[in-house]
Motif scaffolding. Structure first.
Motif, PDB file in Angstrom:
ATOM      1  N   GLY A 119       0.646  -1.260  -0.058  1.00 62.17           N
ATOM      2  CA  GLY A 119      -0.005   0.139  -0.103  1.00 62.17           C
ATOM      3  C   GLY A 119       0.838   1.137  -0.090  1.00 62.17           C
ATOM      4  O   GLY A 119       0.254   2.157   0.215  1.00 62.17           O
ATOM      5  N   ARG A 120       1.989   1.141  -0.178  1.00 60.48           N
ATOM      6  CA  ARG A 120       2.965   2.251  -0.123  1.00 60.48           C
ATOM      7  C   ARG A 120       4.024   2.313  -1.437  1.00 60.48           C
ATOM      8  O   ARG A 120       4.381   1.516  -1.856  1.00 60.48           O
ATOM      9  N   LEU A 121       3.800   3.535  -1.826  1.00 62.07           N
ATOM     10  CA  LEU A 121       4.869   3.728  -3.244  1.00 62.07           C
ATOM     11  C   LEU A 121       6.093   4.402  -2.619  1.00 62.07           C
ATOM     12  O   LEU A 121       6.228   5.300  -1.791  1.00 62.07           O
ATOM     13  N   LEU A 122       7.322   4.007  -3.327  1.00 62.77           N
ATOM     14  CA  LEU A 122       8.348   4.765  -3.093  1.00 62.77           C
ATOM     15  C   LEU A 122       8.513   5.852  -4.418  1.00 62.77           C
ATOM     16  O   LEU A 122       8.107   5.642  -5.323  1.00 62.77           O
ATOM     17  N   ARG A 123       9.076   6.906  -3.843  1.00 64.27           N
ATOM     18  CA  ARG A 123       9.318   8.139  -4.701  1.00 64.27           C
ATOM     19  C   ARG A 123      10.568   8.631  -5.087  1.00 64.27           C
ATOM     20  O   ARG A 123      11.356   8.757  -4.016  1.00 64.27           O
ATOM     21  N   PHE A 124      10.919   9.012  -6.158  1.00 64.36           N
ATOM     22  CA  PHE A 124      12.391   9.708  -6.485  1.00 64.36           C
ATOM     23  C   PHE A 124      12.211  11.141  -6.760  1.00 64.36           C
ATOM     24  O   PHE A 124      11.461  11.398  -7.635  1.00 64.36           O
ATOM     25  N   GLU A 125      12.623  11.998  -5.875  1.00 64.25           N
ATOM     26  CA  GLU A 125      12.027  13.373  -6.148  1.00 64.25           C
ATOM     27  C   GLU A 125      10.883  13.790  -6.337  1.00 64.25           C
ATOM     28  O   GLU A 125      10.268  14.522  -7.194  1.00 64.25           O
ATOM     29  N   GLY A 126      10.054  13.016  -5.339  1.00 66.48           N
ATOM     30  CA  GLY A 126       8.438  13.403  -5.426  1.00 66.48           C
ATOM     31  C   GLY A 126       8.049  12.514  -6.441  1.00 66.48           C
ATOM     32  O   GLY A 126       6.365  12.685  -6.537  1.00 66.48           O
ATOM     33  N   VAL A 127       8.626  11.507  -7.134  1.00 68.52           N
ATOM     34  CA  VAL A 127       7.679  10.987  -8.219  1.00 68.52           C
ATOM     35  C   VAL A 127       7.800   9.411  -8.392  1.00 68.52           C
ATOM     36  O   VAL A 127       9.152   8.774  -8.107  1.00 68.52           O
ATOM     37  N   PRO A 128       6.850   8.738  -8.115  1.00 70.24           N
ATOM     38  CA  PRO A 128       6.797   7.371  -8.154  1.00 70.24           C
ATOM     39  C   PRO A 128       7.115   6.793  -9.541  1.00 70.24           C
ATOM     40  O   PRO A 128       6.428   7.071 -10.600  1.00 70.24           O
ATOM     41  N   LEU A 129       8.173   5.972  -9.625  1.00 74.12           N
ATOM     42  CA  LEU A 129       8.905   5.635 -10.890  1.00 74.12           C
ATOM     43  C   LEU A 129       8.471   4.020 -11.069  1.00 74.12           C
ATOM     44  O   LEU A 129       8.434   3.203 -10.175  1.00 74.12           O
ATOM     45  N   MET A 130       8.372   3.626 -12.403  1.00 80.88           N
ATOM     46  CA  MET A 130       8.338   2.368 -12.827  1.00 80.88           C
ATOM     47  C   MET A 130       9.386   2.185 -14.159  1.00 80.88           C
ATOM     48  O   MET A 130       9.328   3.263 -14.876  1.00 80.88           O
ATOM     49  N   ARG A 131       9.718   1.051 -14.513  1.00 84.85           N
ATOM     50  CA  ARG A 131      10.604   1.181 -15.737  1.00 84.85           C
ATOM     51  C   ARG A 131       9.731   0.766 -17.019  1.00 84.85           C
ATOM     52  O   ARG A 131       8.754  -0.147 -16.704  1.00 84.85           O
ATOM     53  N   THR A 132      10.066   1.151 -18.094  1.00 81.54           N
ATOM     54  CA  THR A 132       9.412   0.703 -19.320  1.00 81.54           C
ATOM     55  C   THR A 132      10.637   0.758 -20.362  1.00 81.54           C
ATOM     56  O   THR A 132      11.100   1.816 -20.726  1.00 81.54           O
ATOM     57  N   GLY A 133      11.023  -0.585 -20.660  1.00 81.00           N
ATOM     58  CA  GLY A 133      12.144  -0.627 -21.646  1.00 81.00           C
ATOM     59  C   GLY A 133      13.525  -0.188 -20.955  1.00 81.00           C
ATOM     60  O   GLY A 133      13.769  -0.436 -19.983  1.00 81.00           O
ATOM     61  N   GLU A 134      14.121   0.914 -21.678  1.00 74.44           N
ATOM     62  CA  GLU A 134      15.379   1.490 -21.279  1.00 74.44           C
ATOM     63  C   GLU A 134      14.862   2.619 -20.576  1.00 74.44           C
ATOM     64  O   GLU A 134      15.934   3.469 -19.886  1.00 74.44           O
TER      65      GLU A 134
END
Length: 238
Positions: A119-134
């Motif tokens: 139930g918790r997202l991690l964020r980098f500089e306020g943004v939750p990230l996921m990978r897509t390709g490169e």
């Protein structure tokens, strides 16, 4: 599971939840000198955030990102691995594990990233990230909602106050027994008492029926009374 360099060489980034970076020299820990957010997130913290949001994985520094992943060597956090783990914990609140592997004199650093908390997202500089390709992208509104919804309880498991066995459709109960007996290849299941069946299937707990029992087996008038907003949606997909 302990990985060797030979194991790593054959892994695929998407399928095996792993990210390979050459990171020979001066690979950024955080955004570095970049100003564009898309460039800033291509760093160790950015990839750790994305892997954690994807239920965990590995970040490998010192290997090429094309199969078979050749060892090129990395000096990232050399002689400072302990400080690296501490800094990641301080910034993200998760504890990673690190392994240093060698092929001849070339060093490979493997950072094993745990899953984010439920139930918790991690964020980098306020943004939750996921990978897509490169690339690393922002999670969509739907993906964010799905993660945040993990903390909500299962509505169907809640007790439906006032619902009695008399409010259930006898024919629906018989049909449920027949279908379940067929699935389990156990014809004797059809002869079990109704209350035992409801209890065995987690529809009846401590003498009280839940909303799953109402939705699956309830008479029309009981459903209208307890779920006045109900409707049926049918979707066809190819």
């Amino acid at each position: 599971m302990e990985m060797t360099i030979e194991d790593l060489k054959q892994l695929r980034e998407s399928e095996d939840h792993i990210e390979f970076k050459e990171a020979k020299h001066n690979y950024p820990f955080t955004g570095g000198k970049h100003t564009d957010p898309k460039d800033r997130r291509r760093c160790v913290l950015g990839y750790i955030v994305s892997l954690a949001n994807e239920r965990g994985g590995r970040l490998v520094l010192g290997m090429a990102d094309h199969i078979p992943h050749a060892v090129v060597g990395s000096d990232f956090a050399q002689n400072e691995v302990g400080q690296l783990v501490d800094e990641i914990y301080k910034r993200l609140g998760i504890r990673v594990e690190t392994t240093e592997l060698y092929e001849e004199d070339k060093r490979v650093l493997v950072i094993t990233v745990p899953s984010r908390p439920v139930g918790r997202l991690l964020r980098f500089e306020g943004v939750p990230l996921m990978r897509t390709g490169e690339s690393l992208r922002e999670m969509s509104d739907t993906e964010i909602f799905n993660v945040l919804s993990e903390q909500e309880s299962d509505f169907s498991a809640k007790i439906c106050e006032g619902l009695a066995i008399e409010d259930l459709d006898k024919e629906a109960i018989v049909e449920m027994k027949t279908q379940y007996a067929r699935k389990q290849e156990n014809p004797l299941f059809r002869n079990c008492p109704d209350e035992q069946v409801l209890s065995d299937l987690d529809l009846l707990k401590d003498g009280k029926l839940n909303y799953a029992a109402l939705i699956l087996l309830g008479k029309s008038e009981a459903i209208r009374k307890c779920l006045p907003q109900n409707n049926i949606v049918v979707e066809f997909r190819m």
